[in-house]
Structure formats: C-alpha cells, structure tokens
Design an enzyme around this catalytic site. Structure first.
Site, PDB file in Angstrom:
ATOM      1  N   LYS A   1      40.392 -62.738 -35.296  1.00  0.00           N
ATOM      2  CA  LYS A   1      41.214 -63.719 -35.995  1.00  0.00           C
ATOM      3  C   LYS A   1      40.434 -65.016 -36.184  1.00  0.00           C
ATOM      4  CE  LYS A   1      45.652 -61.911 -34.394  1.00  0.00           C
ATOM      5  NZ  LYS A   1      46.924 -62.210 -33.675  1.00  0.00           N
TER       6      LYS A   1
ATOM      7  N   GLU B   1      22.608 -58.155 -18.220  1.00  0.00           N
ATOM      8  CA  GLU B   1      23.563 -57.656 -19.208  1.00  0.00           C
ATOM      9  C   GLU B   1      24.798 -58.539 -19.160  1.00  0.00           C
ATOM     10  OE1 GLU B   1      26.042 -53.692 -20.609  1.00  0.00           O
ATOM     11  OE2 GLU B   1      25.436 -53.888 -18.511  1.00  0.00           O
TER      12      GLU B   1
ATOM     13  N   ASP C   1      29.911 -53.347 -33.159  1.00  0.00           N
ATOM     14  CA  ASP C   1      30.524 -52.465 -34.149  1.00  0.00           C
ATOM     15  C   ASP C   1      31.202 -53.265 -35.246  1.00  0.00           C
ATOM     16  OD1 ASP C   1      32.407 -53.229 -31.979  1.00  0.00           O
ATOM     17  OD2 ASP C   1      33.856 -52.365 -33.377  1.00  0.00           O
TER      18      ASP C   1
ATOM     19  N   ASP D   1      33.599 -58.931 -27.321  1.00  0.00           N
ATOM     20  CA  ASP D   1      34.872 -59.129 -28.008  1.00  0.00           C
ATOM     21  C   ASP D   1      34.594 -59.883 -29.305  1.00  0.00           C
ATOM     22  OD1 ASP D   1      37.412 -59.896 -28.882  1.00  0.00           O
ATOM     23  OD2 ASP D   1      38.162 -60.147 -26.834  1.00  0.00           O
TER      24      ASP D   1
END
Length: 250
Positions: A153, A75, A185, A149
């Site tokens: 931007k 993972e 997400d 993450d």
C-alpha cells in the site's frame, strides 16, 4: 490547517521519506515489548541474542563470538530459516548471523537451529535498521536480504527498509569488495529498489534480473530456495534480484 489523508500523503517516490528520522536507526534506540517469546528465547542462549545484547559485539563477531576466522555473513529477515539452514550447512567455514524481528517465528527457527550438529551461526531477534550498531565498519563480507515485506500500500511505502539511508549504513559495515544480495517477488518493490540503486554510487550493480531462475541459473542466488520462493515459482511468479558489490577502496 486541514489534516492530509493517507492517500494524499502517499507517494511512490523512494526519496520522499526521511528514513533518518526513524528512531530505530538512532544510537540510543531501546527495544520495548511485552511478548512472552522474548523470555522463551533464553532457552537458546547458546546461539540466540535478543534486542541490544548483540550490539555489545560490534567489531568482535569473528574474534569473540565465533572465535574463528572466516567470511562473516548477515541475513536480514531470516523468516522460517530455509536459506539460513541450507547456507550454514553448505558453507561451514563461514560465520553466519541470521536476524529477524518477529518473536514467534524467531522461536520456531531457534528450535530448528538447536538440532544442528554444527555451530557456525548466531541468531538475532533484532531489527535490520540496527545494522551499523550491530557491526563495525568493514566487518561484514556478505549481506542477504530476501523477500522482505513489500508494504504494497502506498501509504506504507515509508516502512520499506531498502532506502538510501539504509543502503549507506550497509555500505559502511560491508568490506571493500563485499556483497549485498537481494531477491524479491514483488514487481513494485523491485522497481523501488532499482530507483534507489540508480541514485547511489556506493555499490556497483553486478547483477539485475527480472527473472532470476531463467537468466542466471548458475548464480549463487539459485543454489538455495526459501519457503516463499518455492511457492512463488510454483505460481509462475518471476523472481527479481539485484547483486550489489561495494565500491569501497581497500
């Protein structure tokens, strides 16, 4: 010559960045830090490996580290450990390697792992970019990459790990027929991933969904929820997912 601003250099093109120039991928890369949690992690040396320590076991994870046969799973970005804890408990016959780069979070997760009555796992304080130096060719059965993450931007898109050079490295260490599981997400990162997947011929796209929990509720990916995943679902955010299967011949 005028210097370009971040805005001028930014691009949404996932193929615009030369990820291979990132020193984190090179064989001679060395970790550098002065974080006090680096030493604190030695409290858990039974199952925690820091920085280059794990790279000594390339090709020897089952035989020398776990000392048992079984599927070897990785993972990338274990975070607070919700998935790792649930998966290791559910599949105790498999060998699980959790990995994260953040110090304080790694220490917090190590404290949770220490209390477990079983030891079918190891935890690495390391970088996901090092995957081909951590594992040998065809050594991994499964790779999980959940809610990374998104670096939203545009000027930070080059920091996104899911790019073609990284996918090529993952392909190298995953066994023939092995899997790469992804959940996010973030709509923008999902579109980025889709473009990368469409430009490669290493993995078969076995599942693609913009609404995992409604489209594939019986899938392995819906057996577990991470901390952030629960929050996203409560907020009405759809979970995007990809399941990639290696096309490598046996």
């Amino acid at each position: 010559m005028p210097v370009k601003s971040d805005a001028q250099e930014a691009t949404n093109d996932p193929f615009a960045y030369e990820q291979n120039k990132d020193k984190s991928f090179s064989k001679d890369f060395q970790y550098k830090h002065r974080n006090p949690y680096h030493d604190k992690l030695t409290e858990f040396s039974e199952f925690v490996l820091r920085d280059e320590e794990a790279e000594e076991y390339q090709g020897k994870w089952n035989s020398e580290v776990f000392k048992q046969d079984g599927e070897l799973c990785l993972e990338i970005g274990s975070g607070y450990g919700h998935f790792m804890l649930q998966y290791c408990d559910s599949y105790r016959d498999q060998n699980f390697v959790g990995l994260d780069y953040r110090f304080k979070r790694s220490y917090a997760l190590a404290k949770k792992l220490k209390s477990l009555p079983y030891r079918n796992f190891k935890y690495l304080r390391a970088k996901g970019e090092r995957i081909e130096h951590l594992f040998a060719e065809n050594e991994l059965d499964k790779v999980f990459y959940f809610f990374p993450d998104p670096w939203p931007k545009a000027r930070h898109h080059k920091k996104r790990l899911f790019q073609l050079p990284f996918l090529e490295r993952a392909y190298k260490v995953i066994k023939p027929g092995g899997y790469f599981f992804v959940k996010t997400d973030h709509d923008g990162y999902a579109e980025w991933m889709k473009e990368v997947i469409e430009k490669q011929d290493l993995f078969e796209l076995e599942l693609e969904t913009k609404d995992l929990w409604n489209d594939a509720p019986d899938h392995l990916l819906c057996q577990f929820k991470t901390k952030f995943e629960k929050i996203f679902i409560e907020q009405g955010v759809n979970i995007k997912a990809f399941v990639l299967k290696s096309k490598k011949a046996n």
